[in-house]
Design an enzyme around this catalytic site. Structure first.
Site, short mmCIF file in Angstrom:
data_model
loop_
_atom_site.label_atom_id
_atom_site.label_comp_id
_atom_site.label_asym_id
_atom_site.label_seq_id
_atom_site.Cartn_x
_atom_site.Cartn_y
_atom_site.Cartn_z
N GLU A 93 0.46 -1.55 -0.02
CA GLU A 93 0.00 -0.22 0.17
C GLU A 93 0.83 1.44 -0.15
O GLU A 93 0.60 2.35 -0.71
CB GLU A 93 -0.88 0.17 0.78
CG GLU A 93 -1.86 -1.26 1.36
CD GLU A 93 -3.05 -1.08 0.14
OE1 GLU A 93 -3.56 0.71 -0.49
OE2 GLU A 93 -3.41 -1.77 -0.96
N SER B 206 -55.30 -18.26 36.25
CA SER B 206 -55.69 -18.55 37.51
C SER B 206 -54.01 -18.22 38.30
O SER B 206 -54.01 -18.14 39.61
CB SER B 206 -55.98 -19.77 38.03
OG SER B 206 -57.39 -20.16 37.97
#
Length: 762
Positions: free
Chosen positions: A90, A456
């Site tokens: 690079e 319940s």
């Protein structure tokens, strides 16, 4: 030839002239832009977005949460091979220039001027070195203008001067995208080679360094030839730069590309918990903070509990589904000797195998999808009530078979769903969470996201409120028909108990709750008042409308299993509010302060009041609606069943001092469950199986009796003092010697807006 030379010379003059004009223009822009450059000093301490990692309570990794798959590696830990490869590929003069390689920049500019007009699609050369790429990525953006390039170069010079080479390169190598969802060199090494950076060899370092120019086009998983070209280019550059010897380069150039085997990620038993924990964390700290903060998060999950919870719920749902019978094969191959002709396995079949019938008689011989064969004995399909395989199957039928037991067994994907959540009452720590039969069938989590009527199991909050205003478990209540006002112009609401019939007359509170009597429970609610019951439920984290309708007292309000488990956990821990907690600890660079991650909160009722409700709920397990499921259970456990109209929902919510849990069973479309399934017959057996499976790690010890409470022996039916064989132990306030009515005047109920004749059964 002379004409060619003249044309070349003329072109060069024009190029140089154009370059001089562009240079003069660039200098003018540089002078103007220099004062307005963005600050860069913060990059001295900059850390890129990092994945947060979730771990179970035993330290095992559960998941990574990240926008970008990245692992930060400091420069000192980056191998020289990696550094050399990226610099050669690079920015080969990186260690020599002061932030900008002017030679490379001019070369790129000249090449771009010469290529101008040579057709669309010609990508201009960038000429940007590593400093410039860091400036572009983090500070100036990637707009393709002369102004941006100049600003990029100016910042690159400053970065090189103020941060230094190593810091710039550290940022670059950790920030750069390298394809396949990998950001930074460490993540890329794992993705492509399943290696750490320190394990990489020269060809692998070179391959990674060849990716930045075009990560997608050079992706070795998809474009191996292009990846090989880029890798070999980098190897040659390394040799040219004197970073490797000729022998090393030649050996690397001839080596094949060996990549990690990519396995599709399959759902695991912990995925339900991980998703719930993630939602909790995102709510507390924000999605971006969580996915970019690099936190190390210790969760509350106990992996062994989770595995046992998944197994118990799956077996329970299969058991309930089988009461509807065999629904038939998945299909017919016609040619069972060809595995490729098998249909795809249905979602949820991860524990089972596909098999095609190749021979049938009393037993069936199956060819599995992987080519193996097995025998499905008649005993393996006994649950279908078929006497032989021949009466149920034919050659070519494709079925699911479970091979995990002592003998193969026929299976089918249940058409019922469920959820199970378990937590520690003393801390609120969620230790296991299962949101359905199979994670592969969807991500909808029924433990935290499904709102269903609890039936319940909601009654407990009425009885709890009653003891906080002076009632005792032996206080008498009237189990007789009830007609309640619902409001002007509305008919009376007349609930009935499960199975119909009249009432039991005057009975003690503990018996009313143990048998889940609707008539006495709604009368108690009427006496205590819907307003205080609704307030109590809301304090415990239960979502109840205000004003609360009478029908809510029988469970006509939708709740999530995790909310019900947390509410019951408050009873287990002696009266402190519990907010489910998925996270035990968070560590990281910038952990937000004052995070609300749940836990145990304020005291909302006394330990004595909690002990009395614990005693009543213990009666549900010992002699009430859950007694069948818990018969012979070795340990102390209490809880409440719940079943809604037409058996659309079945619940069991319970606890010991060490663990609280909720189990819900139902269908996503709210159709009735098979065979009149109830909380006692469907949900409670799943709870028991899970509890027994973790019994070696949890002591189901009875809660300690707090000061101010005592146990008394009373008749199981009347509640009167008794030493007979029919006597049971209940906890009452110290000083209580006989059944009493609650102190104070009963509060009138709020007006209930419910459907006519609504009947919630247990």
């Amino acid at each position: 030839m002379r004409l060619f030379r003249f044309a070349f010379a003329a072109g060069s003059v024009v190029t140089v002239f154009a370059g001089l004009i562009a240079g003069s223009f660039a200098i003018s822009i540089a002078r103007r832009e220099s004062a307005s450059l963005p600050p860069h000093r913060h990059l001295e301490t900059y850390v890129p977005a990092l994945a947060s990692r979730l771990r179970a309570s035993d330290g095992s990794e559960l998941a990574k949460i990240a926008d970008e798959n990245r692992q930060f590696v400091p420069f000192r830990s980056i191998p020289k091979c990696v550094v050399d490869a990226f610099v050669s590929a690079e920015d080969r003069n990186f260690w020599k220039h002061a932030g900008v390689d002017w030679t490379a920049t001019v070369r790129a500019a000249v090449a771009n001027v010469r290529s101008h007009g040579q057709g669309e699609g010609k990508r201009p050369e960038g000429g940007s070195g590593i400093d410039q790429q860091v400036a572009k990525t983090l500070l100036v953006g990637d707009e393709r203008t002369m102004k941006r390039k100049i600003r990029e170069a100016l910042i690159a010079l400053r970065l090189d001067q103020d941060l230094g080479k190593e810091r710039v390169l550290e940022i670059y190598l950790n920030e750069i995208y390298l394809g396949a969802g990998s950001y930074g060199i460490a993540a890329a090494a794992q993705t492509y080679f399943d290696k750490s950076l320190g394990q990489l060899e020269l060809p692998e370092c070179a391959l990674l360094a060849g990716l930045p120019k075009a990560p997608s086009q050079a992706d070795p998983f998809r474009h191996r030839e292009r990846a090989l070209e880029r890798r070999n280019y980098v190897i040659r550059r390394l040799f040219d730069d004197g970073k490797v010897t000729r022998e090393e380069a030649e050996r690397a150039l001839t080596s094949p590309i060996v990549l990690a085997v990519r396995q599709p990620r399959l759902p695991t038993s912990s995925d339900w918990f991980v998703s719930a924990a993630r939602r909790s964390l995102e709510s507390a700290m924000g999605k971006d903070t969580l996915s970019r903060g690099g936190f190390r998060i210790d969760t509350t999950l106990r992996p062994e509990f989770q595995v046992r919870a998944v197994a118990a719920l799956r077996r329970g749902l299969v058991r309930i589904d089988r009461t509807e019978g065999w629904r038939g094969p998945l299909g017919c191959t016609g040619t069972p000797s060809v595995p490729a002709s098998f249909p795809a396995a249905p979602e949820g079949a991860e524990d089972w195998k596909l098999g095609a019938v190749v021979e049938v008689g009393r037993d069936a011989r199956l060819m599995l999808a992987d080519g193996r064969q097995t025998v499905l004995p008649a005993e393996g399909l006994a649950w279908t009530h078929a006497k032989s395989a021949a009466s149920l199957l034919r050659v070519g039928d494709v079925v699911l078979v479970d091979l995990s037991g002592s003998k193969p067994e026929l299976q089918q994907i249940p058409k019922v769903e469920g959820a199970l959540v378990a937590l520690d009452p003393s801390t609120g720590a969620v230790e296991a969470l299962v949101g359905g039969f199979s994670r592969r069938d969807g991500e909808f989590d029924r433990a935290t996201q499904a709102h269903r009527q609890p039936g319940s199991s909601f009654k407990t909050f009425t009885y709890l409120t009653a003891v906080t205003i002076g009632y005792d478990p032996i206080s008498p209540v009237f189990d007789v028909p009830f007609a309640g006002l619902q409001g002007p112009g509305q008919p009376f609401w007349r609930p009935s108990s499960y199975g119909g019939g009249g009432g039991l007359g005057m009975i003690p509170m503990f018996r009313s709750l143990a048998l889940s009597r609707n008539l006495s429970s709604i009368r108690l609610l009427y006496q205590v008042g819907t307003e205080p019951v609704g307030k109590m439920a809301r304090m415990l984290g239960i979502d109840v409308p205000d004003p609360m309708p009478l029908a809510a007292g029988l469970g006509a309000v939708e709740q999530t299993p995790v909310a019900m488990a947390a509410a019951y956990a408050a009873i287990a821990n002696g009266g402190r509010v519990v907010k489910p907690r998925f996270v035990a600890a968070i560590d990281g660079p910038s952990v937000p302060k004052d995070l609300d991650l749940g836990g145990v909160g304020q005291q909302v009722f006394t330990q004595v009041e909690a002990a009395m409700v614990q005693s009543m709920l213990r009666g549900v397990v010992e002699r009430g609606t859950a007694r069948g499921a818990f018969k012979g259970f070795d340990g102390w456990f209490a809880g409440k069943t719940g079943t809604t109209n037409d058996s659309k929902d079945a619940w069991f919510v319970g606890f010991s001092p060490q663990i609280a849990l909720a189990v819900w069973i139902g269908r996503d479309n709210s159709e009735p469950l098979p065979g009149k399934t109830t909380g006692g017959s469907g949900a409670a057996p799943i709870a028991r199986e899970f509890l027994e499976a973790i019994g070696s790690q949890v002591k189901f010890a009875a809660p300690q009796l707090p000061d101010g409470a005592r146990e008394v022996k009373v008749d199981a039916e009347s509640g009167q003092p008794s030493d007979s064989k029919n006597a049971v132990s209940v906890v009452v306030r110290a000083g209580t010697t006989e059944p009493i009515l609650g102190s104070g005047s009963p509060s009138p109920p709020a007006k209930a807006a419910v459907e006519d004749d609504e009947e919630l059964q247990d």
